[in-house]
Design a protein around this motif. Structure first.
Motif, PDB file in Angstrom:
ATOM      1  N   ILE A  89      32.207  35.194  15.395  1.00 29.05           N
ATOM      2  CA  ILE A  89      31.994  33.799  14.985  1.00 29.05           C
ATOM      3  C   ILE A  89      32.940  32.884  15.771  1.00 29.05           C
ATOM      4  O   ILE A  89      32.542  31.838  16.288  1.00 29.05           O
ATOM      5  CB  ILE A  89      32.221  33.638  13.459  1.00 29.05           C
ATOM      6  CG1 ILE A  89      31.136  34.390  12.687  1.00 29.05           C
ATOM      7  CG2 ILE A  89      32.240  32.165  13.052  1.00 29.05           C
ATOM      8  CD1 ILE A  89      31.425  34.571  11.186  1.00 29.05           C
ATOM      9  N   ALA A  90      34.197  33.303  15.870  1.00 26.59           N
ATOM     10  CA  ALA A  90      35.182  32.489  16.597  1.00 26.59           C
ATOM     11  C   ALA A  90      34.803  32.390  18.080  1.00 26.59           C
ATOM     12  O   ALA A  90      34.914  31.312  18.685  1.00 26.59           O
ATOM     13  CB  ALA A  90      36.579  33.088  16.436  1.00 26.59           C
ATOM     14  N   ASP A 140      31.774  32.658  19.434  1.00 28.67           N
ATOM     15  CA  ASP A 140      30.597  31.780  19.566  1.00 28.67           C
ATOM     16  C   ASP A 140      31.024  30.317  19.520  1.00 28.67           C
ATOM     17  O   ASP A 140      30.533  29.485  20.294  1.00 28.67           O
ATOM     18  CB  ASP A 140      29.587  32.052  18.437  1.00 28.67           C
ATOM     19  CG  ASP A 140      28.906  33.411  18.579  1.00 28.67           C
ATOM     20  OD1 ASP A 140      28.988  34.012  19.676  1.00 28.67           O
ATOM     21  OD2 ASP A 140      28.310  33.884  17.588  1.00 28.67           O
ATOM     22  N   SER A 141      31.936  29.999  18.620  1.00 28.80           N
ATOM     23  CA  SER A 141      32.409  28.608  18.509  1.00 28.80           C
ATOM     24  C   SER A 141      33.192  28.221  19.751  1.00 28.80           C
ATOM     25  O   SER A 141      33.059  27.106  20.274  1.00 28.80           O
ATOM     26  CB  SER A 141      33.311  28.452  17.286  1.00 28.80           C
ATOM     27  OG  SER A 141      32.637  28.884  16.152  1.00 28.80           O
ATOM     28  N   LYS A 171      31.112  27.289  22.668  1.00 28.73           N
ATOM     29  CA  LYS A 171      30.557  25.929  22.542  1.00 28.73           C
ATOM     30  C   LYS A 171      31.605  24.882  22.919  1.00 28.73           C
ATOM     31  O   LYS A 171      31.297  23.873  23.562  1.00 28.73           O
ATOM     32  CB  LYS A 171      30.061  25.692  21.118  1.00 28.73           C
ATOM     33  CG  LYS A 171      28.855  26.571  20.769  1.00 28.73           C
ATOM     34  CD  LYS A 171      28.355  26.287  19.371  1.00 28.73           C
ATOM     35  CE  LYS A 171      27.060  27.014  19.108  1.00 28.73           C
ATOM     36  NZ  LYS A 171      27.223  28.375  18.605  1.00 28.73           N
ATOM     37  N   LEU A 172      32.840  25.132  22.519  1.00 32.58           N
ATOM     38  CA  LEU A 172      33.909  24.172  22.845  1.00 32.58           C
ATOM     39  C   LEU A 172      34.172  24.132  24.347  1.00 32.58           C
ATOM     40  O   LEU A 172      34.539  23.084  24.896  1.00 32.58           O
ATOM     41  CB  LEU A 172      35.192  24.531  22.097  1.00 32.58           C
ATOM     42  CG  LEU A 172      35.147  24.315  20.582  1.00 32.58           C
ATOM     43  CD1 LEU A 172      36.424  24.836  19.929  1.00 32.58           C
ATOM     44  CD2 LEU A 172      34.968  22.833  20.251  1.00 32.58           C
ATOM     45  N   MET A 227      41.416  25.313  19.522  1.00 29.37           N
ATOM     46  CA  MET A 227      40.650  25.898  18.418  1.00 29.37           C
ATOM     47  C   MET A 227      41.584  26.773  17.561  1.00 29.37           C
ATOM     48  O   MET A 227      42.219  27.691  18.069  1.00 29.37           O
ATOM     49  CB  MET A 227      39.504  26.752  18.950  1.00 29.37           C
ATOM     50  CG  MET A 227      38.576  27.219  17.831  1.00 29.37           C
ATOM     51  SD  MET A 227      37.156  28.114  18.447  1.00 29.37           S
ATOM     52  CE  MET A 227      37.830  29.760  18.521  1.00 29.37           C
ATOM     53  N   THR A 277      39.601  36.750  20.443  1.00 29.30           N
ATOM     54  CA  THR A 277      38.741  35.604  20.784  1.00 29.30           C
ATOM     55  C   THR A 277      39.129  35.034  22.151  1.00 29.30           C
ATOM     56  O   THR A 277      38.270  34.669  22.960  1.00 29.30           O
ATOM     57  CB  THR A 277      38.870  34.506  19.699  1.00 29.30           C
ATOM     58  OG1 THR A 277      38.518  35.078  18.447  1.00 29.30           O
ATOM     59  CG2 THR A 277      37.958  33.327  20.000  1.00 29.30           C
ATOM     60  N   THR A 328      39.900  21.659  16.762  1.00 28.73           N
ATOM     61  CA  THR A 328      38.885  22.206  15.855  1.00 28.73           C
ATOM     62  C   THR A 328      39.550  23.279  15.001  1.00 28.73           C
ATOM     63  O   THR A 328      40.170  24.204  15.539  1.00 28.73           O
ATOM     64  CB  THR A 328      37.734  22.873  16.649  1.00 28.73           C
ATOM     65  OG1 THR A 328      37.159  21.895  17.503  1.00 28.73           O
ATOM     66  CG2 THR A 328      36.662  23.430  15.722  1.00 28.73           C
ATOM     67  N   LEU A 368      38.551  26.149  12.619  1.00 27.52           N
ATOM     68  CA  LEU A 368      37.315  26.867  12.238  1.00 27.52           C
ATOM     69  C   LEU A 368      37.232  27.188  10.751  1.00 27.52           C
ATOM     70  O   LEU A 368      36.158  27.198  10.171  1.00 27.52           O
ATOM     71  CB  LEU A 368      37.197  28.177  13.002  1.00 27.52           C
ATOM     72  CG  LEU A 368      36.633  28.128  14.406  1.00 27.52           C
ATOM     73  CD1 LEU A 368      36.301  29.534  14.849  1.00 27.52           C
ATOM     74  CD2 LEU A 368      35.409  27.245  14.489  1.00 27.52           C
ATOM     75  N   THR A 388      34.356  29.328   8.044  1.00 23.74           N
ATOM     76  CA  THR A 388      33.133  29.791   8.744  1.00 23.74           C
ATOM     77  C   THR A 388      33.359  31.223   9.229  1.00 23.74           C
ATOM     78  O   THR A 388      32.412  32.001   9.319  1.00 23.74           O
ATOM     79  CB  THR A 388      32.791  28.920   9.971  1.00 23.74           C
ATOM     80  OG1 THR A 388      33.915  28.914  10.846  1.00 23.74           O
ATOM     81  CG2 THR A 388      32.447  27.499   9.575  1.00 23.74           C
ATOM     82  N   GLN A 389      34.628  31.552   9.540  1.00 23.77           N
ATOM     83  CA  GLN A 389      34.933  32.890  10.067  1.00 23.77           C
ATOM     84  C   GLN A 389      34.715  34.007   9.048  1.00 23.77           C
ATOM     85  O   GLN A 389      34.705  35.178   9.387  1.00 23.77           O
ATOM     86  CB  GLN A 389      36.399  32.949  10.526  1.00 23.77           C
ATOM     87  CG  GLN A 389      36.676  32.085  11.714  1.00 23.77           C
ATOM     88  CD  GLN A 389      38.158  31.735  11.816  1.00 23.77           C
ATOM     89  OE1 GLN A 389      38.921  32.400  12.479  1.00 23.77           O
ATOM     90  NE2 GLN A 389      38.580  30.675  11.148  1.00 23.77           N
TER      91      GLN A 389
END
Ligand code: F6P
Length: 365
Positions: free
Chosen positions: A161-162, A164-165, A168-169, A182, A196, A285, A287, A290-291
């Motif tokens: 999840i981290a 993927d985020s 995007k960043l 992040m 990550t 950001t 996170l 969501t993680q």
């Protein structure tokens, strides 16, 4: 009469909890004389009046391995040794309800208990075992901070999840020539951040195990802007600290909550970077949860299922006072005592850190 095993999930939730529950139920079904029951919200389901427990069958657990969260719900405010009781005037008294808990479990005709939880929950398991309860532990945490197992389920999902985020960043940061920060979870360990950072290709990774020098971080970032325009992506663990700052945390005002709450170090870092001469625009950001949410990745579902099957087999073999563990590619067991006696920090001399440094990731050291 069938023999009963009680299952519960305690502490923060984590992707894969449902896969463990399903693994226990499916394995128990192979034995004709066993039945699985669940206590809602850790031990609170037993301590409540009326009790909140439910039978777990193949039917009620079908397909749950794919779902995040826990069908048994969870809490980090249910330590039976320090149980918060609300008085009529609204005040709270902390009392030890461990004897009452064990008595209630015995009155229900329960042979043994499987407690799925992190280090806090397993410390409770150890104390209950010492008081005579037949109990085994299953480790869970996205933080991967338990020392007696190489991995905990939930960790790889959190890293995915981290990552993927982070991906995007990277594209938005690159487009604006920004420094993107992040912040990820992990408490006092940098596992999520480090994995990550490697997976995402971060320029900087800041973890609790390596206090950072902000001037070194800024120097590294500024080099990326030497030809005018650049960009830089930073992963910071929530428990990271610089040489001159403390962990960013606050006491919780939630009754019975036993941890300090981490979070917000990304904003502190942003201010530190500006003060130390970073000229680029910076965005932060955090996170957060969501993680911990959503569908577990395949490898976490597998690990969680293996843990569930093993935990039930430990009950069959009466291996109480132990925790399931994944060590050197084997599903094995360790004593609860060993499982909770030391914390799993990232070793600063590990190959993981060595490799990260040698692909150009800066740690500010
Ligand atoms: O231990 C798991 C974890 O998600 C940590 O990474 C984080 O600091 C903490 O739990 C958050 O706890 P809560 O859900 O109680 O806010």
């Amino acid at each position: 009469m069938k023999k009963k095993v009680l299952v519960l999930t305690g502490g923060g939730d984590c992707p894969g909890l449902n896969a463990v529950i399903r693994g226990i139920v499916k394995r128990a079904k192979q034995e004709k004389d066993w039945q699985v029951v669940g206590s809602m919200e850790a031990f609170n389901g037993i301590l409540r009046d009326p009790m909140e427990i439910k039978k777990l069958s193949n039917r009620s657990t079908a397909g749950i391995h794919v779902k995040g969260g826990t069908i048994l719900k969870t809490t980090n405010k249910g330590n039976p040794f320090d149980f918060p009781m609300k008085n009529e005037d609204g005040s709270v008294t902390i009392i030890d309800r461990s004897d009452e808990l064990i008595e209630k479990i015995q009155d229900l005709g329960i042979e043994a208990v499987i407690s799925i939880g992190g280090d806090g929950s397993q410390r409770i398991s150890q104390k209950l075992f010492d008081q005579g309860l037949n109990i085994v532990g299953v480790p869970k945490t996205i933080d991967n901070d338990l020392s007696a197992t190489n991995y905990t389920f939930g960790f790889r999902t959190a890293v995915q999840i981290a990552t993927d985020s982070f991906d995007k960043l990277v594209t938005t940061g690159e487009s604006h020539h920004r420094v993107m920060i992040m912040e990820v979870m992990g408490r006092d360990a940098g596992w999520i951040a480090l994995h990550t950072a490697i997976a995402g290709g971060a320029e900087v990774c800041l973890i609790p195990e390596i206090p950072y020098d902000i001037n070194k971080v800024v120097k590294h970032i500024n080099q990326r802007y030497e030809k005018g325009k650049g960009f830089a992506n930073i992963v910071i663990a929530e428990g990271a600290k610089s040489l001159n700052t403390k962990i960013v945390s606050k006491e919780s005002d939630e009754t019975g909550y036993e941890h300090v709450r981490l979070g917000g170090v990304a904003y502190q870092l942003s201010e530190q970077l500006k003060a130390a001469g970073c000229k680029a625009d910076i965005r932060e950001t955090v996170l957060g949860h969501t993680q911990r949410g959503g569908t577990p990745v395949a490898s976490d579902r597998v690990l969680a299922t293996l843990f569930g099957v093993k935990a039930f087999e430990m009950i069959l073999n009466k291996e109480y006072g132990k925790m399931v563990s994944y060590l050197n590619n084997e599903i094995t067991t360790v004593s609860l005592e060993a499982a909770t006696s030391s914390y799993n920090y990232v070793a600063t001399d590990s190959f993981l850190v060595h490799a990260a440094k040698n692909i150009g990731i800066a740690f500010g050291d």
